[in-house]
Design a protein around this motif. Structure first.
Motif, PDB file in Angstrom:
ATOM      1  N   LEU A  57     -17.486 -20.292  13.859  1.00  0.00           N
ATOM      2  CA  LEU A  57     -17.624 -21.583  14.214  1.00  0.00           C
ATOM      3  C   LEU A  57     -19.033 -21.783  15.057  1.00  0.00           C
ATOM      4  O   LEU A  57     -19.143 -21.356  15.969  1.00  0.00           O
ATOM      5  CB  LEU A  57     -16.448 -22.217  14.874  1.00  0.00           C
ATOM      6  CG  LEU A  57     -15.247 -22.556  14.309  1.00  0.00           C
ATOM      7  CD1 LEU A  57     -13.966 -22.935  15.118  1.00  0.00           C
ATOM      8  CD2 LEU A  57     -15.209 -23.612  13.196  1.00  0.00           C
ATOM      9  N   VAL A  58     -19.798 -22.621  14.610  1.00  0.00           N
ATOM     10  CA  VAL A  58     -21.028 -22.967  15.262  1.00  0.00           C
ATOM     11  C   VAL A  58     -21.180 -24.512  15.533  1.00  0.00           C
ATOM     12  O   VAL A  58     -20.564 -25.309  14.599  1.00  0.00           O
ATOM     13  CB  VAL A  58     -22.123 -22.481  14.542  1.00  0.00           C
ATOM     14  CG1 VAL A  58     -22.227 -21.020  14.421  1.00  0.00           C
ATOM     15  CG2 VAL A  58     -22.270 -22.940  12.992  1.00  0.00           C
ATOM     16  N   ARG A  59     -22.055 -24.763  16.506  1.00  0.00           N
ATOM     17  CA  ARG A  59     -22.201 -26.402  16.946  1.00  0.00           C
ATOM     18  C   ARG A  59     -22.963 -26.911  15.496  1.00  0.00           C
ATOM     19  O   ARG A  59     -23.870 -26.291  15.015  1.00  0.00           O
ATOM     20  CB  ARG A  59     -22.949 -26.214  18.071  1.00  0.00           C
ATOM     21  CG  ARG A  59     -22.228 -26.125  19.336  1.00  0.00           C
ATOM     22  CD  ARG A  59     -21.413 -27.459  19.717  1.00  0.00           C
ATOM     23  NE  ARG A  59     -22.073 -28.542  19.766  1.00  0.00           N
ATOM     24  CZ  ARG A  59     -22.545 -28.910  21.121  1.00  0.00           C
ATOM     25  NH1 ARG A  59     -22.627 -28.244  22.225  1.00  0.00           N
ATOM     26  NH2 ARG A  59     -23.130 -30.055  21.039  1.00  0.00           N
ATOM     27  N   LYS A  60     -22.335 -28.075  15.230  1.00  0.00           N
ATOM     28  CA  LYS A  60     -23.252 -28.820  14.109  1.00  0.00           C
ATOM     29  C   LYS A  60     -24.550 -29.241  14.735  1.00  0.00           C
ATOM     30  O   LYS A  60     -24.589 -29.707  15.933  1.00  0.00           O
ATOM     31  CB  LYS A  60     -22.168 -30.147  14.069  1.00  0.00           C
ATOM     32  CG  LYS A  60     -21.127 -29.852  12.887  1.00  0.00           C
ATOM     33  CD  LYS A  60     -20.279 -31.013  12.647  1.00  0.00           C
ATOM     34  CE  LYS A  60     -19.115 -30.893  11.834  1.00  0.00           C
ATOM     35  NZ  LYS A  60     -18.309 -31.957  11.613  1.00  0.00           N
ATOM     36  N   SER A  63     -24.841 -32.742  17.338  1.00  0.00           N
ATOM     37  CA  SER A  63     -23.394 -32.950  17.834  1.00  0.00           C
ATOM     38  C   SER A  63     -23.530 -33.254  19.459  1.00  0.00           C
ATOM     39  O   SER A  63     -24.326 -32.698  20.090  1.00  0.00           O
ATOM     40  CB  SER A  63     -22.442 -31.844  17.532  1.00  0.00           C
ATOM     41  OG  SER A  63     -22.859 -30.766  18.240  1.00  0.00           O
ATOM     42  N   GLN A  65     -21.417 -33.472  22.887  1.00  0.00           N
ATOM     43  CA  GLN A  65     -20.298 -32.969  23.645  1.00  0.00           C
ATOM     44  C   GLN A  65     -20.410 -32.983  25.034  1.00  0.00           C
ATOM     45  O   GLN A  65     -21.353 -32.647  25.726  1.00  0.00           O
ATOM     46  CB  GLN A  65     -20.056 -31.438  23.124  1.00  0.00           C
ATOM     47  CG  GLN A  65     -19.005 -30.563  23.697  1.00  0.00           C
ATOM     48  CD  GLN A  65     -18.706 -29.232  23.169  1.00  0.00           C
ATOM     49  OE1 GLN A  65     -18.893 -29.091  22.042  1.00  0.00           O
ATOM     50  NE2 GLN A  65     -18.761 -28.260  23.738  1.00  0.00           N
ATOM     51  N   GLN A  69     -14.589 -28.398  24.083  1.00  0.00           N
ATOM     52  CA  GLN A  69     -15.009 -28.064  22.938  1.00  0.00           C
ATOM     53  C   GLN A  69     -14.023 -28.926  22.014  1.00  0.00           C
ATOM     54  O   GLN A  69     -12.889 -28.502  22.139  1.00  0.00           O
ATOM     55  CB  GLN A  69     -14.973 -26.471  22.758  1.00  0.00           C
ATOM     56  CG  GLN A  69     -15.893 -25.740  23.384  1.00  0.00           C
ATOM     57  CD  GLN A  69     -15.843 -24.340  23.233  1.00  0.00           C
ATOM     58  OE1 GLN A  69     -14.901 -23.952  22.380  1.00  0.00           O
ATOM     59  NE2 GLN A  69     -16.904 -23.639  23.424  1.00  0.00           N
ATOM     60  N   LEU A  71     -13.196 -29.614  18.283  1.00  0.00           N
ATOM     61  CA  LEU A  71     -13.571 -28.894  16.531  1.00  0.00           C
ATOM     62  C   LEU A  71     -14.363 -29.650  15.719  1.00  0.00           C
ATOM     63  O   LEU A  71     -14.990 -29.510  14.838  1.00  0.00           O
ATOM     64  CB  LEU A  71     -11.960 -28.629  16.200  1.00  0.00           C
ATOM     65  CG  LEU A  71     -11.521 -27.409  16.864  1.00  0.00           C
ATOM     66  CD1 LEU A  71     -10.326 -27.122  16.013  1.00  0.00           C
ATOM     67  CD2 LEU A  71     -12.413 -26.176  16.757  1.00  0.00           C
ATOM     68  N   ASN A  73     -17.201 -31.139  16.471  1.00  0.00           N
ATOM     69  CA  ASN A  73     -18.497 -30.692  16.640  1.00  0.00           C
ATOM     70  C   ASN A  73     -19.039 -29.458  16.134  1.00  0.00           C
ATOM     71  O   ASN A  73     -20.027 -29.086  16.219  1.00  0.00           O
ATOM     72  CB  ASN A  73     -18.845 -30.924  18.113  1.00  0.00           C
ATOM     73  CG  ASN A  73     -18.685 -32.157  18.925  1.00  0.00           C
ATOM     74  OD1 ASN A  73     -18.914 -33.154  18.223  1.00  0.00           O
ATOM     75  ND2 ASN A  73     -18.156 -32.106  20.002  1.00  0.00           N
ATOM     76  N   TYR A  74     -18.143 -28.452  15.529  1.00  0.00           N
ATOM     77  CA  TYR A  74     -18.191 -27.257  15.008  1.00  0.00           C
ATOM     78  C   TYR A  74     -17.885 -27.178  13.574  1.00  0.00           C
ATOM     79  O   TYR A  74     -17.267 -27.935  12.865  1.00  0.00           O
ATOM     80  CB  TYR A  74     -17.238 -26.339  15.612  1.00  0.00           C
ATOM     81  CG  TYR A  74     -17.623 -26.070  17.129  1.00  0.00           C
ATOM     82  CD1 TYR A  74     -18.501 -25.120  17.575  1.00  0.00           C
ATOM     83  CD2 TYR A  74     -17.272 -26.885  18.221  1.00  0.00           C
ATOM     84  CE1 TYR A  74     -18.801 -24.983  18.768  1.00  0.00           C
ATOM     85  CE2 TYR A  74     -17.590 -26.842  19.520  1.00  0.00           C
ATOM     86  CZ  TYR A  74     -18.568 -25.931  19.900  1.00  0.00           C
ATOM     87  OH  TYR A  74     -18.805 -25.655  21.247  1.00  0.00           O
ATOM     88  N   THR A  75     -18.637 -26.327  12.865  1.00  0.00           N
ATOM     89  CA  THR A  75     -18.536 -26.006  11.377  1.00  0.00           C
ATOM     90  C   THR A  75     -18.770 -24.479  11.363  1.00  0.00           C
ATOM     91  O   THR A  75     -18.993 -23.796  12.184  1.00  0.00           O
ATOM     92  CB  THR A  75     -19.847 -26.893  10.702  1.00  0.00           C
ATOM     93  OG1 THR A  75     -19.232 -26.686   9.289  1.00  0.00           O
ATOM     94  CG2 THR A  75     -21.111 -26.415  11.072  1.00  0.00           C
TER      95      THR A  75
END
Length: 107
Positions: A57-60, A63, A65, A69, A71, A73-75
């Motif tokens: 999982l990495v930050r979009k 995004s 925040q 954290q 989810l 904001n993550y992909t």
């Protein structure tokens, strides 16, 4: 880094020379008390790290925040890779699988 070392060594030496064994692969072979077992374990770890990196999982991009954290904001990392980079990663993984299949067990 080890893949670059081996690939460059094999290109530099040509196909008539024996294949270059990089230091990390040599450690696997010595630890497993055999070339075949060490190469198979090395391949399994190589594929595991590749799949793990692709599914991490990495930050979009862009995004926002604040404190925790979320989810949303993550992909997964592979969704942010370019098509050429993802294609290259798949080709390298296929090559690793093929080299593991070609590995001959000791008699």
């Amino acid at each position: 880094m080890n893949n670059i070392y081996e690939g460059a060594g094999n290109i530099h030496n040509g196909s008539s020379m024996s294949s270059t064994t990089r230091p990390l692969r040599k450690i696997y072979q010595d630890t497993m008390a055999g070339v075949h077992e060490g190469n198979i374990l090395y391949g399994i770890n190589d594929l595991g790290l590749s799949v793990g990196g692709l599914t991490w999982l990495v930050r979009k991009p862009n995004s926002f925040q604040l404190f925790r954290q979320d989810l949303i904001n993550y992909t997964r990392a592979f969704k942010q890779l370019s098509k050429p980079a993802l294609t290259f990663e798949i080709i390298v993984n296929i090559y690793t699988i093929q080299s593991m299949k070609q590995e001959e067990p000791p008699e």
